[in-house]
Design a protein around this motif. Structure first.
Motif, PDB file in Angstrom:
ATOM      1  N   TYR A 124       3.660   5.368  -9.318  1.00 50.89           N
ATOM      2  CA  TYR A 124       2.423   4.596  -9.466  1.00 50.89           C
ATOM      3  C   TYR A 124       1.394   5.367 -10.294  1.00 50.89           C
ATOM      4  O   TYR A 124       0.734   4.789 -11.181  1.00 50.89           O
ATOM      5  N   VAL A 130       1.607   5.205 -14.134  1.00 58.07           N
ATOM      6  CA  VAL A 130       1.122   4.033 -14.872  1.00 58.07           C
ATOM      7  C   VAL A 130      -0.379   3.832 -14.657  1.00 58.07           C
ATOM      8  O   VAL A 130      -0.910   2.762 -14.971  1.00 58.07           O
ATOM      9  N   ALA A 164       1.965  -7.278  -6.821  1.00 61.01           N
ATOM     10  CA  ALA A 164       2.443  -7.567  -8.176  1.00 61.01           C
ATOM     11  C   ALA A 164       3.398  -8.756  -8.264  1.00 61.01           C
ATOM     12  O   ALA A 164       3.361  -9.493  -9.259  1.00 61.01           O
ATOM     13  N   TRP A 172      -5.548  -4.506 -12.048  1.00 55.85           N
ATOM     14  CA  TRP A 172      -4.791  -5.088 -13.171  1.00 55.85           C
ATOM     15  C   TRP A 172      -5.310  -4.616 -14.508  1.00 55.85           C
ATOM     16  O   TRP A 172      -4.624  -4.784 -15.519  1.00 55.85           O
ATOM     17  N   ALA A 206      -3.016  -1.318 -14.617  1.00 53.68           N
ATOM     18  CA  ALA A 206      -1.588  -1.596 -14.786  1.00 53.68           C
ATOM     19  C   ALA A 206      -1.365  -3.083 -14.558  1.00 53.68           C
ATOM     20  O   ALA A 206      -1.729  -3.615 -13.500  1.00 53.68           O
ATOM     21  N   ALA A 207      -0.799  -3.762 -15.535  1.00 54.10           N
ATOM     22  CA  ALA A 207      -0.495  -5.179 -15.392  1.00 54.10           C
ATOM     23  C   ALA A 207       0.580  -5.349 -14.310  1.00 54.10           C
ATOM     24  O   ALA A 207       1.311  -4.413 -13.983  1.00 54.10           O
ATOM     25  N   GLN A 245       3.547  -6.551 -14.268  1.00 55.60           N
ATOM     26  CA  GLN A 245       4.897  -6.131 -14.653  1.00 55.60           C
ATOM     27  C   GLN A 245       5.025  -4.611 -14.661  1.00 55.60           C
ATOM     28  O   GLN A 245       6.069  -4.064 -14.301  1.00 55.60           O
ATOM     29  N   GLU A 246       3.955  -3.924 -15.076  1.00 53.15           N
ATOM     30  CA  GLU A 246       3.982  -2.453 -15.034  1.00 53.15           C
ATOM     31  C   GLU A 246       4.027  -1.957 -13.592  1.00 53.15           C
ATOM     32  O   GLU A 246       4.746  -1.004 -13.275  1.00 53.15           O
ATOM     33  N   ALA A 247       3.263  -2.598 -12.730  1.00 52.86           N
ATOM     34  CA  ALA A 247       3.264  -2.207 -11.322  1.00 52.86           C
ATOM     35  C   ALA A 247       4.628  -2.457 -10.689  1.00 52.86           C
ATOM     36  O   ALA A 247       5.111  -1.642  -9.892  1.00 52.86           O
ATOM     37  N   ARG A 280       7.548  -2.422 -12.250  1.00 55.47           N
ATOM     38  CA  ARG A 280       8.473  -1.393 -12.743  1.00 55.47           C
ATOM     39  C   ARG A 280       8.221  -0.066 -12.043  1.00 55.47           C
ATOM     40  O   ARG A 280       9.166   0.653 -11.688  1.00 55.47           O
ATOM     41  N   ALA A 281       6.944   0.257 -11.828  1.00 58.26           N
ATOM     42  CA  ALA A 281       6.619   1.520 -11.168  1.00 58.26           C
ATOM     43  C   ALA A 281       7.117   1.533  -9.733  1.00 58.26           C
ATOM     44  O   ALA A 281       7.679   2.533  -9.270  1.00 58.26           O
ATOM     45  N   THR A 304      10.958   1.831  -9.815  1.00 53.63           N
ATOM     46  CA  THR A 304      11.350   3.166 -10.278  1.00 53.63           C
ATOM     47  C   THR A 304      11.147   4.200  -9.175  1.00 53.63           C
ATOM     48  O   THR A 304      12.030   5.008  -8.887  1.00 53.63           O
TER      49      THR A 304
END
Length: 274
Positions: free
Chosen positions: A22, A25, A40, A70, A73-74, A76-78, A80-81, A84
């Motif tokens: 987290y 990003v 998200a 937001w 981190a948008a 989609q970024e959240a 992915r984070a 991951t």
């Protein structure tokens, strides 16, 4: 089964790998990562949506995080984070297990998650709609998360049906079996806590000195029973043989996850039986 798949999900809140993902990003600070990662799947939502869906947080606490996260981190970024970090955490915790074990567990847990009924379950539906992961640990974590949020939606519905508001629910848990330190971080004021205890006393759930009554225990057990009934369909669909096999496969994974989940965490996970 909840005691086996909830720990798989919960590493996203407690493992250093998840926190680092987290932060990478731009979501620095525990609550930014928590609110962004968990919300998200709903998209770039505002605070009122999350106040309703998450249930137990004071509105002003949610508003401090949303919608501001937001801009860091948008969604989609959240997403992915959070995936991951969860995969990296699980890889660290399960490195001694053979890949065949993880593949079979992921397949069975995905089958169970695929049987959830999403009508009326906002967080469960949003997570069920996400793509399946490409690798066993990603698939395992996402399936556990879908089942977890599906069960949580049903629990919130049971609490609402019992006419319990968020702070009353927290005050009840503190009276029964949880340290106040684990729940005071939800943003409610001391006055709101006191008023909730008074309402529970007036309803006959607590004695005047704050102890649970038999009436209160029976009424809250009805909430727990309704939650279990509402969460049962995936296991009925999976069947007793495959459910039993999945329990065996999840057991060492859940035990490993327990090593990073603080004792007495707000999740309320009991110790696993031996």
């Amino acid at each position: 089964m909840w005691t086996r798949y909830e720990p798989v999900h919960a590493i996203t809140y407690f493992h250093p790998r998840s926190r680092a993902a987290y932060e990478a990003v731009g979501l620095r600070g525990y609550w930014r990562g928590y609110f962004a990662g968990r919300a998200a799947p709903l998209g770039a939502c505002d605070a009122p949506t999350v106040v309703a869906a998450f249930f137990s947080f004071a509105p002003h606490m949610v508003s401090r995080a949303l919608p501001a996260v937001w801009t860091l981190a948008a969604p989609q970024e959240a997403l992915r984070a959070r995936l991951t970090g969860a995969v990296q955490a699980l890889a660290e915790l399960t490195y001694e297990l053979p890949e065949s074990h993880l593949v079979e567990a992921a397949e069975l847990l995905e089958t169970a998650a695929g049987a959830v009924q999403t009508a009326g379950r906002v967080l469960g539906a949003a997570n069920a709609a996400l793509p399946h992961g490409d690798y066993p640990l990603a698939r395992l974590w996402q399936a556990a998360t879908t089942l977890r949020e599906h069960r949580g939606d049903g629990h919130v519905a049971a609490l609402v049906a019992a006419d319990l508001d968020p702070v009353e629910t927290l005050a009840w848990r503190v009276a029964v079996d949880m340290s106040p330190a684990n729940l005071l971080g939800r943003g409610w004021s001391e006055q709101e806590w006191a008023q909730a205890r008074e309402r529970l006393t007036d309803r006959g759930w607590l004695t005047v000195d704050g102890k649970p009554t038999d009436r209160g225990r029976a009424r809250f057990q009805a909430v727990e029973d309704a939650t279990d009934v509402a969460a049962a369909r995936p296991w009925v669909e999976l069947g007793p043989e495959r459910t039993g096999r999945l329990r065996e496969l999840l057991d060492p994974i859940a035990r490993a996850a327990h090593t990073v989940i603080p004792a007495g965490s707000p999740i309320g996970l009991p110790a696993l039986d031996s």
